[in-house]
Each structure stands twice: as C-alpha cells, then as structure tokens.
Design a protein around this motif. Structure first.
Motif, short mmCIF file in Angstrom:
data_model
loop_
_atom_site.label_atom_id
_atom_site.label_comp_id
_atom_site.label_asym_id
_atom_site.label_seq_id
_atom_site.Cartn_x
_atom_site.Cartn_y
_atom_site.Cartn_z
N LYS A 355 0.84 -1.21 0.00
CA LYS A 355 0.00 0.00 0.00
C LYS A 355 0.87 1.26 0.00
CE LYS A 355 -3.79 0.06 2.46
NZ LYS A 355 -4.74 0.15 3.60
N ARG A 356 1.94 1.24 0.77
CA ARG A 356 2.86 2.39 0.83
C ARG A 356 3.48 2.65 -0.54
NH1 ARG A 356 5.04 3.87 5.84
NH2 ARG A 356 6.68 5.45 5.76
N ALA A 357 3.95 1.58 -1.20
CA ALA A 357 4.55 1.72 -2.53
C ALA A 357 3.52 2.19 -3.54
CB ALA A 357 5.16 0.38 -2.97
N GLY A 358 2.27 1.69 -3.43
CA GLY A 358 1.22 2.13 -4.36
C GLY A 358 0.90 3.60 -4.21
N LEU A 359 0.88 4.11 -2.98
CA LEU A 359 0.59 5.53 -2.78
C LEU A 359 1.71 6.41 -3.32
CD1 LEU A 359 -1.17 7.77 -1.51
CD2 LEU A 359 0.11 7.45 0.60
N LEU A 360 2.96 5.98 -3.15
CA LEU A 360 4.12 6.82 -3.51
C LEU A 360 4.62 6.59 -4.92
CD1 LEU A 360 6.19 6.49 -0.21
CD2 LEU A 360 4.64 8.32 -0.84
N HIS A 361 3.98 5.71 -5.70
CA HIS A 361 4.61 5.32 -6.98
C HIS A 361 4.70 6.48 -7.97
CE1 HIS A 361 0.46 5.09 -8.51
NE2 HIS A 361 0.97 5.00 -9.72
N ASP A 362 3.87 7.52 -7.85
CA ASP A 362 3.89 8.64 -8.79
C ASP A 362 4.35 9.94 -8.16
OD1 ASP A 362 3.30 7.51 -11.22
OD2 ASP A 362 1.15 7.79 -11.07
N ILE A 363 5.08 9.90 -7.03
CA ILE A 363 5.51 11.16 -6.42
C ILE A 363 6.52 11.90 -7.29
CG2 ILE A 363 5.08 10.48 -4.04
CD1 ILE A 363 8.09 9.89 -3.79
N GLY A 364 7.13 11.19 -8.25
CA GLY A 364 8.05 11.86 -9.17
C GLY A 364 7.36 12.83 -10.11
N LYS A 365 6.02 12.83 -10.14
CA LYS A 365 5.28 13.77 -10.99
C LYS A 365 5.02 15.10 -10.30
CE LYS A 365 2.79 10.38 -13.83
NZ LYS A 365 1.47 9.90 -14.27
N VAL A 366 5.29 15.21 -8.98
CA VAL A 366 4.97 16.45 -8.26
C VAL A 366 6.17 17.00 -7.51
CG1 VAL A 366 2.50 16.08 -8.04
CG2 VAL A 366 4.03 15.00 -6.40
N PRO A 367 7.36 17.09 -8.13
CA PRO A 367 8.50 17.66 -7.40
C PRO A 367 8.41 19.18 -7.38
CG PRO A 367 9.16 17.12 -9.62
CD PRO A 367 7.72 16.70 -9.50
N ASP A 369 10.93 21.16 -8.18
CA ASP A 369 11.58 21.59 -9.42
C ASP A 369 11.22 20.59 -10.52
OD1 ASP A 369 12.86 19.47 -8.37
OD2 ASP A 369 14.90 20.27 -8.54
N GLU A 370 11.73 20.81 -11.72
CA GLU A 370 11.41 19.94 -12.85
C GLU A 370 12.70 19.40 -13.47
OE1 GLU A 370 8.47 18.98 -13.78
OE2 GLU A 370 7.31 20.25 -12.44
N PRO A 371 13.35 18.41 -12.86
CA PRO A 371 14.58 17.85 -13.43
C PRO A 371 14.29 17.01 -14.67
CG PRO A 371 13.93 16.61 -11.49
CD PRO A 371 12.96 17.77 -11.60
N GLU A 372 15.32 16.84 -15.49
CA GLU A 372 15.17 16.06 -16.72
C GLU A 372 15.35 14.58 -16.41
OE1 GLU A 372 14.26 17.19 -19.65
OE2 GLU A 372 14.12 19.23 -18.90
N PRO A 374 12.93 10.73 -15.86
CA PRO A 374 11.60 10.10 -15.85
C PRO A 374 11.02 10.13 -14.45
CG PRO A 374 13.22 8.73 -16.99
CD PRO A 374 13.99 9.83 -16.33
N HIS A 375 9.68 10.25 -14.38
CA HIS A 375 9.08 10.44 -13.06
C HIS A 375 9.28 9.21 -12.16
CE1 HIS A 375 5.67 8.14 -14.82
NE2 HIS A 375 5.39 7.83 -13.57
N ALA A 376 9.42 8.03 -12.74
CA ALA A 376 9.64 6.83 -11.91
C ALA A 376 11.02 6.88 -11.25
CB ALA A 376 9.50 5.57 -12.76
N ILE A 377 12.05 7.25 -12.02
CA ILE A 377 13.41 7.33 -11.46
C ILE A 377 13.49 8.46 -10.44
CG2 ILE A 377 15.84 7.65 -12.02
CD1 ILE A 377 14.67 5.05 -13.04
N LEU A 378 12.87 9.61 -10.76
CA LEU A 378 12.89 10.73 -9.82
C LEU A 378 12.16 10.37 -8.53
CD1 LEU A 378 13.53 13.66 -9.20
CD2 LEU A 378 11.45 14.33 -10.38
N GLY A 379 11.03 9.67 -8.64
CA GLY A 379 10.30 9.25 -7.45
C GLY A 379 11.12 8.28 -6.60
#
Length: 513
Positions: A355-367, A369-372, A374-379
């Motif tokens: 459940k924890r991993a499911g909730l956090l799996h897309d946190i790379g979409k809301v940083p 700043d906007e680094p170059e 992929p959102h999965a790697i950034l998350g």
C-alpha cells in the motif's frame, strides 16, 4: 636645696644602675644570639649533608634506571640487527632462487619459441591444404564457402526458430492453463473491492461573478489590477463577453487554484488594488500550502500509512492538484494503494508495504523543481532520500520497467497502476494522439511479410492481422503473432494490453453457370 640635691643624687644613682643593668642584658642577649646562630649553623650543616646524601642516592637511582634503559635499547637494537641479518640472508637465498628460475624460464622460453616456429610452419601448411581442399569442394559443388555457410546458417536458424516457437507455445499454453484461473480470480476480486470516481483534467477554471460590473473593477484603471493579479499568480486571466464568468488559464493547477481563491477573497472584501492583490495572493498561497499538507496527512490517515516523511506527505497533498490523461493523480494513487494492498493480501505478501509503494509510486510527478528525469526514477530517488524501504524504492522506480525489479511488490505496483489507468472512464486521451496510436498500431502490423490487412479494433485494445495462406503457414502464424506482440510491447506506449490475433484462411471459390 638639700632635698633637691638628694633627689638629683637618687636619680643619678638610679640611672647608673639602669645603665649597668641594660649593658648586662645586652651582653646576655648577644651571647644568646651567638648561641642560636651556632646552633642554626650546626643544624644547617646537618641538613646540607642529608640533602647531599639524598641527591647522591637519587643520582645513583637515575643513573641505574638510565643504564637499564640504555641496555634495553641496546638489546632491542641487537635483536633488530639479528632480524635484519636473517631477512637479508633470506632475501639473498630467494634472489639466488629467482635468478636460477629466471635462467630456467629463459631456457624454456627459447625452447617454446623454437616449438612455436615449428607449429606456425605446420599451421601454414595445414591452411594451404585446407584452402586447396575448399577450392576443390567449391569446384565440385559449384558453390562458394560463404554461400554454403549462409545457407546452412539460415536453415539452422529457421529450424531452431520453429522448434523454439513450438516450445514457447507449449510452455505458454501450459502456463495459461495453470495460472490463468488464479490470476483472473485475484485481479477480479481486487478490482471489485476498489472503486473511485472518474476525473477530468482541465487547464482552465471558470470563476463565476454576480454581475458583469465586477469585471471593470477586476481589470482596474488601464488594466493595472488584472496585470498585478497575473504577475502575482502566474495565471492568465481572460475577461471576455461570457456573461457573469471569468476564465482562469494555467497549466499548473496549484497556481490556478491560488488565483481562484485570491480572486474570490478580493471580490468578497471589495478592495481591489495592486498592493492589496499582492497581500491577498501571498496569504492565499500560504493557506493553500497548509491545505496541501492537511490533504497529505488526511490521505495517509485514511490509508493507514504511518511514519511517512513530512516532505513526502506534502508531495502526496500536491497530487490533489495534478492530473494525468484526465485522471486525478491523488485519486489514482489512492486507488493503486488499495489495489496493491488487496492483491498483496491475496498473494500472502506484506500488504502495508504494498500500500505504501502504491501511494508513492507517482511522487516523481509532483517535485518542487522539474529535473530532466523520468518520473519513476525521480520518485525512486526522492524515496531513497527520505529513507523509504528498498522494496518501496524499487517498486517506485520499476513500475515503468526503467530499472530491474528486485521484489514481488514491484510487479504488483506495476499491474495495479495499469489496472487503475486502463479501466473504462479512468483516463482520456486527446483525439489526435489516439488516432496516431491506432494508425501506428495498424502500420506496425502491416510491416511484416505476408500480411494483407491489419485492423485495430476495440479502441486499440486488439489488433487483427489477416495473412496470405500461400505465404504464411499455421506454425508461422503463431510466430508472427508472437513477433508482432513483442514489437508492440517494445516500440509503443499504451494503457492496458493489446491483443494480437493473426487470421489465416483458405478460400476456394467457383461459380455454377
């Protein structure tokens, strides 16, 4: 006169006696002082002799200790010299042995060089014989060695590919028979137990006003109010002929919401001028940030997730104002978290970690700043930064196959993410991109030899490929279906899955006249 004389005489007598007594006391005192001095000199002499004796004893003691230290150092130096001599003797022995072995190696090398020359000559002779035999075989067969090798490789490749496809088909069929029933049961039960509403993404918001008279106050003299509001919020404010409505346009939902709340407060207050606008926007942004944190905390409480870093809680709250293909990111993450927990429970895994991993799996979409990246790697990097478990970090980074999966939680998160995004009504695509995807799907099917027609049906969820029966056999049809599916999987991006159906038929047509 006689009495005075008598008194004077008495006084003189008393003075003389006192003088005699004084001089006597003085002599006694001087004698006593001389005796004390003599005694002091005698005591001083005794003390001096004692101190000299003590100093001599101390000197002798120090001298003895010093001699012991010197003898110990001499002993150690002697031991060190002995060891050095031993090592020197050992090194000399080893050096002699090395020199001896070096001579032996040199002799062996010379012998090997001679033998190598003999071998090279024999290889040259063998190569000449082989070339002569190849030329004779090419003359007899009428085919060059390269052509014969190519034909043999192609024949072996085709045979191996056919056998491999047969094995793959048997293995896949067996796996489907054994696993399809349980997999369907788990997925259906998981989907049935979780549901959320549909969401729509917009880049504009409509702000309703009571009357069109407020539009002039919002614009301000020479447009200074609307310019100040746009500069403070970063939102484009469109005031047109739409009755009792103002349009707020911005790609960032947080800034758009801040502009809407600030505009509502300004109109309610009635004071609209640039200084007041900046004050209200700053206050509104602070309130919105607090609301984001409250949303993140409420989400964690609702899902039963504890011990999350405050920065991750804030990012979870920011998901409320972010959407993907029309699907609200926070609702999507909550849905994925519940799906992951349910599926992990069905499979006997740790539901809390899933459940924890499911909730956090897309946190790379809301940083922030906007680094170059992929959102999965950034998350994944954000989760590692805030000390999440390795299973959670790997599940976040691997849910789009950008890194290798290392735990069973990772494929569960990937599957639940696909289930949440692929269900009907969850997401929407721009019509142009949807049409391009359908065309690309059909073009990919038509790119293979023997294909006459390819149709993408069921909104791109199935590709039906019609092949020529003269060019493609039944076994080759299985191979073609597998190849097309693999090519779609590696070259295209799509939600859910795409079914590839290869149709091969033989039609015999005649006419009775």
């Amino acid at each position: 006169m006689d009495i005075v004389s008598i008194i004077i005489g008495l006084l003189i007598g008393i003075g003389v006696g006192a003088a005699v007594v004084f001089f006597g006391l003085k002599k006694a005192i001087e004698k006593r002082n001389a005796d004390i001095i003599e005694e002091a000199k005698a005591e001083a002499e005794v003390i001096k002799k004692d101190k000299i004796l003590q100093a001599k004893e101390k000197f002798l003691q120090l001298k003895e200790e010093h001699e012991k230290v010197i003898s110990e150092r001499e002993r150690k130096m002697s031991d060190g010299e002995n060891r050095i001599k031993q090592k020197e003797n050992t090194y000399n022995q080893r050096l002699n042995e090395v020199n001896k072995k070096d001579k032996e190696v040199q002799a062996i090398k010379e012998n090997l060089d001679k033998q190598l020359e003999i071998v090279q000559r024999k290889q040259e002779d063998l190569e000449k014989d082989r070339r002569r035999q190849v030329e004779q075989l090419e003359t007899i067969a009428g085919l060059s060695a390269e052509d014969a090798k190519a034909q043999l490789v192609e024949a072996l490749k085709a045979e191996a590919k056919t056998e491999a496809m047969s094995y793959i088909k048997d293995i896949v069929d067996e796996a489907k028979i054994n696993a399809n029933k349980d997999a369907k049961k788990i997925v259906v039960q998981t989907i049935q137990r979780v549901a959320t509403e549909q969401a729509i993404e917009n880049s504009v918001s409509v702000f309703n006003i009571e009357s069109d008279e407020l539009k002039g106050r919002i614009i301000g003299r020479e447009g200074r109010n609307i310019r100040a509001l746009e500069a403070a919020t970063g939102v484009e404010i469109i005031v047109d002929d739409t009755p009792e409505a103002i349009i707020l346009s911005c790609f960032d939902p947080i800034r758009r919401e801040c502009a809407r709340l600030a505009l509502h407060q300004l109109i309610s207050d009635g004071r609209i001028h640039p200084a007041r606008i900046e004050e209200v926007v700053a206050k509104t942004m602070k309130q919105l940030e607090e609301e984001i944190i409250d949303t993140g905390k409420k989400t964690c409480i609702d899902l039963g997730i504890h011990g999350l870093h405050p920065e991750l809680i804030r990012m979870v709250g920011r998901m409320k104002y972010r959407s993907s293909y029309g699907q609200n990111l926070l609702q999507h993450s909550r849905e994925v978290a519940n799906l992951c927990a349910t599926m992990a429970s069905e499979l006997g895994l740790n539901a809390k970690v899933a459940k924890r991993a499911g909730l956090l799996h897309d946190i790379g979409k809301v940083p922030d700043d906007e680094p170059e990246l992929p959102h999965a790697i950034l998350g994944m990097k954000l989760a590692e930064k805030y000390k999440e478990k390795p299973e959670v970090c790997n599940a976040i980074g691997a849910h789009h196959d950008e890194i290798e999966m290392t735990s069973l939680i990772s494929p569960i998160v990937q599957v639940c993410d696909a289930v949440s995004g692929a269900r009907p009504g969850a997401r929407r695509e721009i019509v142009e991109s949807y049409i391009n995807r359908i065309k690309e799907l059909e073009s990919l099917g038509m790119s293979h030899n023997g294909v006459t027609k390819a149709y993408a049906i069921q909104a791109g969820r199935e590709l039906r490929v019609i092949v020529e029966s003269e060019k493609i056999s039944d076994l080759e049809a299985d191979t073609l279906s597998f190849d097309i599916a693999q090519k779609i999987q590696t070259e295209m991006t799509y939600p859910g899955q795409v079914k590839v159906t290869v149709i091969r038929e033989k039609r015999a047509v005649n006419y009775a006249k």
